[in-house]
Design an enzyme around this catalytic site. Structure first.
Site: not given
Ligand code: IMP
Ligand code: MG
Length: 175
Positions: A103, A106, A157, A163, A101
């Site tokens: 990032g 990661l 979720d 989930r 999302d």
């Molecule tokens: P990031 O650090 O913003 O890339 O978020 C990554 C984490 O946010 C993912 O591993 C998910 O746990 C959660 N996440 C991001 N987008 C979604 C979504 O659309 N549905 C559910 N969980 C999400």
């Molecule tokens: Mg979550």
């Protein structure tokens, strides 16, 4: 307000794509010692499906990170609630996550793992929301590029709900 579950990717579509990803991963890592590192809890279902389709020996391990509370927007604060159970030193590491999302999660994880001197680190995500990216991130394997919508199912979720849906869907407000 009630929420309607609107399917985005059905079971057959997911299965076919996961099969393709597993075939590419098997080709790329043949003869190498790879550790699949699943990001809990979201990657649970994806990881289990990938593992059963891989044609190569592999180890698996998990990390638990959180960047979200119960809402749908990233807090930007990542915390490491549990690390890998084994060392990744001198191993090929393939991070398996459900969605990239912003990032930030990661990025945090790869930076952390790099300090342990693995042979290399690659990233496999089922879903990519490119429009939401707030930090440059290299993804080696991507299942689907999806629009900027919050999705649930297949391990993902919203506030710990949905989930177990076997497909991926977004939620729409219903009045
Ligand atoms: P990031 O650090 O913003 O890339 O978020 C990554 C984490 O946010 C993912 O591993 C998910 O746990 C959660 N996440 C991001 N987008 C979604 C979504 O659309 N549905 C559910 N969980 C999400
Ligand atoms: Mg979550």
């Amino acid at each position: 307000m009630k929420q309607k579950i609107v399917p985005l990717l059905d079971e057959e579509t997911i299965r076919a794509r996961v099969r393709e990803l597993a075939a590419s991963i098997s080709d790329d890592y043949r003869g190498k010692e790879v550790v699949l590192l699943g990001v809990l809890k979201g990657a649970l279902v994806f990881m289990a499906d990938i593992m059963r389709l891989l044609e190569i020996d592999h180890q698996c391990d998990f990390v638990r990170l959180s960047s979200y509370g119960d809402g749908t927007d990233s807090s930007g604060r990542i915390s490491f609630s549990s690390g890998p159970s084994g060392s990744v030193r001198d191993k090929h590491v393939l991070i398996v996550d459900c969605v990239a999302d912003t990032g930030l999660t990661l990025e945090f994880l790869t930076n952390h793992l790099r300090q342990e001197n693995p042979l290399d680190i690659r990233v496999c995500v089922l879903l990519n929301k490119q429009a939401r990216r707030s930090t440059p991130l290299h993804l080696d394997y991507v299942g689907f590029d999806i629009p900027n919508r919050f999705v649930v199912g297949y391990g993902l979720d919203m506030a710990e709900k949905h989930r177990g849906l076997p497909y991926i869907a977004y939620l729409e407000e219903e009045d």
